[in-house]
Enzyme design. Sequence first.
Site, mmCIF file in Angstrom:
data_model
loop_
_atom_site.group_PDB
_atom_site.id
_atom_site.type_symbol
_atom_site.label_atom_id
_atom_site.label_comp_id
_atom_site.label_asym_id
_atom_site.label_seq_id
_atom_site.Cartn_x
_atom_site.Cartn_y
_atom_site.Cartn_z
ATOM 1 N N GLU A 94 56.762 -35.027 -47.751
ATOM 2 C CA GLU A 94 58.166 -34.644 -47.669
ATOM 3 C C GLU A 94 58.995 -35.028 -48.899
ATOM 4 O O GLU A 94 59.914 -34.312 -49.273
ATOM 5 C CB GLU A 94 58.810 -35.299 -46.428
ATOM 6 C CG GLU A 94 58.327 -34.751 -45.110
ATOM 7 C CD GLU A 94 58.925 -33.392 -44.803
ATOM 8 O OE1 GLU A 94 59.776 -32.930 -45.580
ATOM 9 O OE2 GLU A 94 58.527 -32.788 -43.797
ATOM 10 N N SER A 355 52.408 -63.237 12.091
ATOM 11 C CA SER A 355 51.907 -64.617 12.137
ATOM 12 C C SER A 355 51.946 -65.331 10.791
ATOM 13 O O SER A 355 51.397 -66.423 10.668
ATOM 14 C CB SER A 355 50.459 -64.614 12.656
ATOM 15 O OG SER A 355 50.392 -64.124 13.975
#
Length: 708
Positions: A94, A355
């Site tokens: 680029e 329980s």
Amino acid sequence: MTAMKAVLRPGVVKRFCLAGLTGLAMATIVLFALDRADRAYPPPLDAARALSTEVVDRDGLLLRAFTTPEGYWRLPMRLEEVDPDYINMLIAYEDRRFRSHFGIDPLAMVRAFKQLIMNGGRIVSGGSTITMQLARLIEPRNERSIAAKIRQMARALQIERRLSKDEILTLYLTLAPYGGNLEGVRAASLAWFGREPAKLSLAESALLVALPQSPEARRPDRYPAAAEIARNRVLDRMLHAGLIPASEITRASRFPVSADRRAMPDLAAHTADKARAGNPDQQKLTLTLKRGVQSRLEKLASETASRLPPRVSLSMLLADGRTGEVLATVGSTGYHNAGRSGAIDMTGAVRSPGSTLKPFIYGLAFEDAIVDPETLIDDTPADFAGYRPRNFDRGYMGEVSLRQALQLSLNVPAVRLLEAVGPQRLLSRLKRGGVSLDLPPGGAPGLAIGLGGAGISLRDLVQLYTAFANEGRAKVLTDGTASHSDAHLAHPVLDDKASWRVGEILSEIAAPQGSPRIPVAYKTGTSYGYRDAWAVGFDGRHVLGVWVGRPDASPVPGISGIATAAPLLFEGFVRAGLETAGFPARPEGIVVRSRGELPFALRKFGPRGGSGLVSSAGSAAPTIVYPPEGARVVLRERHSGGLSPLVIKLQGGAGPYRLIANGTPSKRASRRKTINWTPDGAGASTLTIMDDRGRATSVNVFIEADTF
């Protein structure tokens, strides 16, 4: 010579100097004007910094991300977290002179101008630098014109004045488009490759370089052929530039471009939502979770869903018992599973615990020294002032040891012990663990709370169970969604001896059939009507809780703690992949005895003789009225040595009474409600009185010696 004299004539020199000063003044004015204009119209950098909110684990690994308000995935990134080979390829493709120019590359502009002339005024390549592309990203414009290019150049100059090259590159790699609602290289790497961009292949790097040039036309999920052509064009450029060997270029070009777009990380969705709701302005939120553990437990939950009845969900929570930090939390079978109400976080739902509170009842009985693990207790039909508990299988086993009663989760023995230690005392101990049970409206705590007659969440239950991995002291759970730095539990739920005894009994329970055999102590529970199945387990450090049921609390015939939740518990410990920690060592002072070695008072709990049908009606349970709980009592030292006796005063109960001091029963019982006890010396002591019906009361006192 004559020409030289002419130049040096005073008039010429004066005009020359005046022209120079005028030019300098004009240049100064122009620069000043440009500076003022730059300050008056700065580039909108701050507006472009809106990022996705990210939720990370304790190591900074991404758990879940949220789109920006505009609906874009734009994740924050740092250059050091991106593959350097990709960055080098991007710059080479680029903007080769990115590191040296001042925002505009004159050579690139000359090349672009030549192409413009040669193509009849049509823009072929804009000669844009990365800085100019960043200018276009922060101020999007649709037109491609000379005026637009001039504006980009001006903005590029402004950006270069304000940011370093690395800052410019970072911002570009955060905002660049990669197709759809993906912005930034990090979001692109996660969506197209399913991983962070720290390590990319050559083919992947080339694709990420190509996409921002035409992100919609090259989207791999829609146009994979176009994406592959663009990627190979980048590879060819690298080959002609001599940056990458031909053999590597050839190999990378052969890889097909995947047409799949991966989903963004979506782990711990319920907790991430909670963290974001509590900190709406915070861009990065850190949880205590471990991403690997969280991912594996979520996968287990998802796999289990196919084996569960319709509309049934589950939740799991794993915590470090020594620190209270939550390591993984799974709120449902799947956040997006609407058929199982997956959006509801069931780790915080209040349900009947079945329980699972029984270990704390046994722990209090051990702490009071009214029983031993080998003490016998009756599992026979019993009536507690109209309350008639029955076992899960509706059968009875007769006379069993407390060890067997807890391991088999028998209901009647648990209620007998709860009557002896007192429901209110159980509640107060649970509060020491930072947990308050949800009781029926207007109802006083009764014996039914020992069998699930109250409400609790999975999160609170796991918090209570951290006591067994931490010598009786529970730890406040924290997951990072809120600050708990000031939360401190001052008192233990159980003393270390009682906690160890309970853990030792639970560690002997066999794993469910077909489950891996691992060193885990655990307890299961099934609520009334088969609405909830529970399992909570621990090693020497970690605590894992599992709940299974319907979010709407309707019954699920056939589910149970042992058959439904317990296998998940054991599989969860294995899947978590944590190193198993050994159980706590036996505390000093604990004596392990057989039933035959027990003092007479500890060999059998409950009524002496009779049919075994117990009624709580009649006289009240015994109470120590002196000394009061927590008292500091000063006793005189005798001339012959030792301390003078302490007079213990009682109310209620049915004699004869037996004193148990610091776990040691007295040799003789007394029918009087005043009992003399001579301590061995100064210090903390626990005094317990047990009456003939097995009911007990205890106080903790501190004895001081008076030497005068």
